[in-house]
Motif scaffolding. Structure first.
Motif, PDB file in Angstrom:
ATOM      1  N   GLU A 189       4.354  -3.398  27.672  1.00  0.00           N
ATOM      2  CA  GLU A 189       3.702  -4.113  26.583  1.00  0.00           C
ATOM      3  C   GLU A 189       2.649  -5.085  27.101  1.00  0.00           C
ATOM      4  O   GLU A 189       1.658  -5.371  26.420  1.00  0.00           O
ATOM      5  CB  GLU A 189       4.743  -4.862  25.757  1.00  0.00           C
ATOM      6  CG  GLU A 189       5.682  -3.951  24.978  1.00  0.00           C
ATOM      7  CD  GLU A 189       6.657  -4.751  24.129  1.00  0.00           C
ATOM      8  OE1 GLU A 189       6.623  -6.002  24.211  1.00  0.00           O
ATOM      9  OE2 GLU A 189       7.442  -4.121  23.392  1.00  0.00           O
ATOM     10  N   GLU A 190       2.833  -5.587  28.302  1.00  0.00           N
ATOM     11  CA  GLU A 190       1.854  -6.502  28.893  1.00  0.00           C
ATOM     12  C   GLU A 190       0.660  -5.755  29.485  1.00  0.00           C
ATOM     13  O   GLU A 190      -0.293  -6.386  29.935  1.00  0.00           O
ATOM     14  CB  GLU A 190       2.522  -7.322  30.007  1.00  0.00           C
ATOM     15  CG  GLU A 190       3.708  -8.144  29.560  1.00  0.00           C
ATOM     16  CD  GLU A 190       3.307  -9.315  28.683  1.00  0.00           C
ATOM     17  OE1 GLU A 190       2.123  -9.698  28.715  1.00  0.00           O
ATOM     18  OE2 GLU A 190       4.180  -9.834  27.969  1.00  0.00           O
ATOM     19  N   GLN A 191       0.741  -4.398  29.473  1.00  0.00           N
ATOM     20  CA  GLN A 191      -0.331  -3.539  30.005  1.00  0.00           C
ATOM     21  C   GLN A 191      -0.594  -3.803  31.493  1.00  0.00           C
ATOM     22  O   GLN A 191      -1.733  -3.778  31.960  1.00  0.00           O
ATOM     23  CB  GLN A 191      -1.621  -3.700  29.199  1.00  0.00           C
ATOM     24  CG  GLN A 191      -1.479  -3.253  27.752  1.00  0.00           C
ATOM     25  CD  GLN A 191      -2.784  -3.333  26.975  1.00  0.00           C
ATOM     26  OE1 GLN A 191      -3.766  -3.905  27.449  1.00  0.00           O
ATOM     27  NE2 GLN A 191      -2.804  -2.758  25.797  1.00  0.00           N
ATOM     28  N   VAL A 192       0.469  -4.065  32.215  1.00  0.00           N
ATOM     29  CA  VAL A 192       0.389  -4.184  33.670  1.00  0.00           C
ATOM     30  C   VAL A 192       0.836  -2.851  34.256  1.00  0.00           C
ATOM     31  O   VAL A 192       2.030  -2.542  34.283  1.00  0.00           O
ATOM     32  CB  VAL A 192       1.269  -5.335  34.191  1.00  0.00           C
ATOM     33  CG1 VAL A 192       1.194  -5.411  35.715  1.00  0.00           C
ATOM     34  CG2 VAL A 192       0.842  -6.652  33.572  1.00  0.00           C
ATOM     35  N   VAL A 193      -0.135  -2.046  34.707  1.00  0.00           N
ATOM     36  CA  VAL A 193       0.164  -0.699  35.181  1.00  0.00           C
ATOM     37  C   VAL A 193      -0.487  -0.480  36.542  1.00  0.00           C
ATOM     38  O   VAL A 193      -1.349  -1.249  36.963  1.00  0.00           O
ATOM     39  CB  VAL A 193      -0.334   0.369  34.177  1.00  0.00           C
ATOM     40  CG1 VAL A 193       0.440   0.295  32.881  1.00  0.00           C
ATOM     41  CG2 VAL A 193      -1.834   0.201  33.917  1.00  0.00           C
ATOM     42  N   MET A 194      -0.062   0.575  37.199  1.00  0.00           N
ATOM     43  CA  MET A 194      -0.652   0.954  38.483  1.00  0.00           C
ATOM     44  C   MET A 194      -0.575   2.473  38.618  1.00  0.00           C
ATOM     45  O   MET A 194       0.244   3.125  37.953  1.00  0.00           O
ATOM     46  CB  MET A 194       0.089   0.274  39.639  1.00  0.00           C
ATOM     47  CG  MET A 194       1.518   0.737  39.821  1.00  0.00           C
ATOM     48  SD  MET A 194       2.276  -0.071  41.255  1.00  0.00           S
ATOM     49  CE  MET A 194       3.892   0.713  41.285  1.00  0.00           C
ATOM     50  N   PRO A 195      -1.413   3.065  39.450  1.00  0.00           N
ATOM     51  CA  PRO A 195      -1.372   4.526  39.626  1.00  0.00           C
ATOM     52  C   PRO A 195      -0.049   4.991  40.234  1.00  0.00           C
ATOM     53  O   PRO A 195       0.511   4.333  41.105  1.00  0.00           O
ATOM     54  CB  PRO A 195      -2.540   4.802  40.579  1.00  0.00           C
ATOM     55  CG  PRO A 195      -3.433   3.621  40.460  1.00  0.00           C
ATOM     56  CD  PRO A 195      -2.541   2.457  40.169  1.00  0.00           C
ATOM     57  N   LEU A 196       0.433   6.121  39.756  1.00  0.00           N
ATOM     58  CA  LEU A 196       1.686   6.674  40.274  1.00  0.00           C
ATOM     59  C   LEU A 196       1.570   7.031  41.752  1.00  0.00           C
ATOM     60  O   LEU A 196       2.519   6.856  42.517  1.00  0.00           O
ATOM     61  CB  LEU A 196       2.059   7.921  39.463  1.00  0.00           C
ATOM     62  CG  LEU A 196       3.276   8.725  39.952  1.00  0.00           C
ATOM     63  CD1 LEU A 196       4.538   7.866  39.908  1.00  0.00           C
ATOM     64  CD2 LEU A 196       3.451   9.984  39.125  1.00  0.00           C
ATOM     65  N   LEU A 197       0.381   7.495  42.171  1.00  0.00           N
ATOM     66  CA  LEU A 197       0.198   7.916  43.554  1.00  0.00           C
ATOM     67  C   LEU A 197       0.373   6.756  44.530  1.00  0.00           C
ATOM     68  O   LEU A 197       0.808   6.966  45.677  1.00  0.00           O
ATOM     69  CB  LEU A 197      -1.192   8.535  43.727  1.00  0.00           C
ATOM     70  CG  LEU A 197      -1.470   9.226  45.060  1.00  0.00           C
ATOM     71  CD1 LEU A 197      -0.490  10.369  45.281  1.00  0.00           C
ATOM     72  CD2 LEU A 197      -2.900   9.725  45.129  1.00  0.00           C
ATOM     73  N   VAL A 198       0.054   5.538  44.118  1.00  0.00           N
ATOM     74  CA  VAL A 198       0.238   4.372  44.988  1.00  0.00           C
ATOM     75  C   VAL A 198       1.714   4.183  45.311  1.00  0.00           C
ATOM     76  O   VAL A 198       2.094   3.963  46.466  1.00  0.00           O
ATOM     77  CB  VAL A 198      -0.332   3.109  44.311  1.00  0.00           C
ATOM     78  CG1 VAL A 198       0.001   1.869  45.130  1.00  0.00           C
ATOM     79  CG2 VAL A 198      -1.839   3.225  44.142  1.00  0.00           C
ATOM     80  N   PHE A 199       2.560   4.291  44.281  1.00  0.00           N
ATOM     81  CA  PHE A 199       3.998   4.094  44.478  1.00  0.00           C
ATOM     82  C   PHE A 199       4.611   5.218  45.300  1.00  0.00           C
ATOM     83  O   PHE A 199       5.367   4.975  46.246  1.00  0.00           O
ATOM     84  CB  PHE A 199       4.683   3.987  43.120  1.00  0.00           C
ATOM     85  CG  PHE A 199       6.173   3.931  43.189  1.00  0.00           C
ATOM     86  CD1 PHE A 199       6.821   2.819  43.706  1.00  0.00           C
ATOM     87  CD2 PHE A 199       6.939   5.002  42.757  1.00  0.00           C
ATOM     88  CE1 PHE A 199       8.199   2.770  43.785  1.00  0.00           C
ATOM     89  CE2 PHE A 199       8.314   4.959  42.828  1.00  0.00           C
ATOM     90  CZ  PHE A 199       8.949   3.836  43.350  1.00  0.00           C
TER      91      PHE A 199
END
Length: 270
Positions: A236-246
């Motif tokens: 909900e806070e729109q804090v996202v990151m690319p899956l490939l990084v993880f």
């Protein structure tokens, strides 16, 4: 000595004639670490036949320039031919303050060829430039990750804690040392939310405990909200990151640990 100089002059002149015969009017010469890549005599002959020479190009720039100009790098003038040349309307040296740069404009590239972009950074100090370069590099890496794998996941250490909780459950079903190793692996993943909470000035023990409890109850998108100083729904806070990084970080860390575990003994030498 005069004979040696005459032979050198003749050899350089033949090379310049070969280069001219291919139709080239600009030479981009890589910087040499052993000796000067060009001599004053060769530059003189190139200038007489109206060929511009751009010297001291770094090795790591060769691939970018080749892709941009659609040309092929060669190791010696003998390998130069017309089909390996790139095309551009204008190559000129322009001044930016006290510095000079070579500007290439009017590059003709086909639609099926990938285009490149040059970003010119200017700053008041070298530290500002280095920081700007790191920021742009990080942004391009994010875009690259999204192009290679178009998927986003919540940030705030939510994926690390979710994987840790699921591995901890799976470890209880495994017998003997296998369950012990998987359990320790799951425990090690909690270092990420612990460090994130610690760097944010929060109580890491309370934050990690609460985050583990929520993920065990099925709240998969909950992570550490640094701004609010608590655990919230990161989606909900729109804090996202690319899956490939993880996934890349997880696989590389796992590979490093496996390599260390393969070490049987250490021999100390002085």
């Amino acid at each position: 000595m005069d004979r040696i100089l005459k032979e050198e002059r003749t050899y350089i002149l033949q090379l310049v004639k070969k280069i001219k015969a291919t139709g080239a009017n600009v030479l981009l010469i890589q910087k040499s670490i052993l000796r000067d890549a060009v001599t004053d005599l060769s530059l003189h002959f190139l200038a007489k036949v109206k060929i511009m020479a751009v010297t001291d190009i770094e090795r790591d720039e060769i691939e970018f320039i080749s892709k941009t100009l659609d040309c092929v790098p060669i190791a010696s003038p003998e390998a130069l031919s017309g089909d390996k040349l790139g095309k551009a309307e204008l190559v000129e040296e322009v001044s930016f303050g006290a510095e000079k740069v070579v500007k290439v404009t009017g590059i003709s590239s086909s639609p099926d060829k990938p285009k490149t972009v040059s970003v010119l950074l200017r700053g008041s100090s070298q530290m500002v430039l280095d920081e700007a370069e790191r920021s742009i590099h990080d942004a391009m890496c994010v875009v690259r990750c999204l192009v290679k794998k178009r998927a986003m996941i919540p940030g705030g250490a939510a994926p690390e804690m979710e994987v840790s909780v699921q591995l901890a459950k799976h470890a209880k079903q495994l017998p003997g040392h296998q369950g012990f190793c998987v359990g320790k692996y799951a425990k090690a993943l909690e270092v990420i939310p612990y460090t994130l909470a610690e760097n944010a000035g929060l109580n890491p023990i309370e934050i990690v405990t609460e985050l583990r409890k929520l993920h065990a109850e099925g709240f998969q998108r909950y992570g550490i909200n640094v701004k609010k100083g608590t655990v919230t729904d990161i989606g909900e806070e729109q804090v996202v990151m690319p899956l490939l990084v993880f996934t890349s970080a997880l696989s590389l860390a796992t590979e490093a640990v496996r390599m260390i575990l393969k070490i049987d003994d250490i021999v100390m030498t002085r």
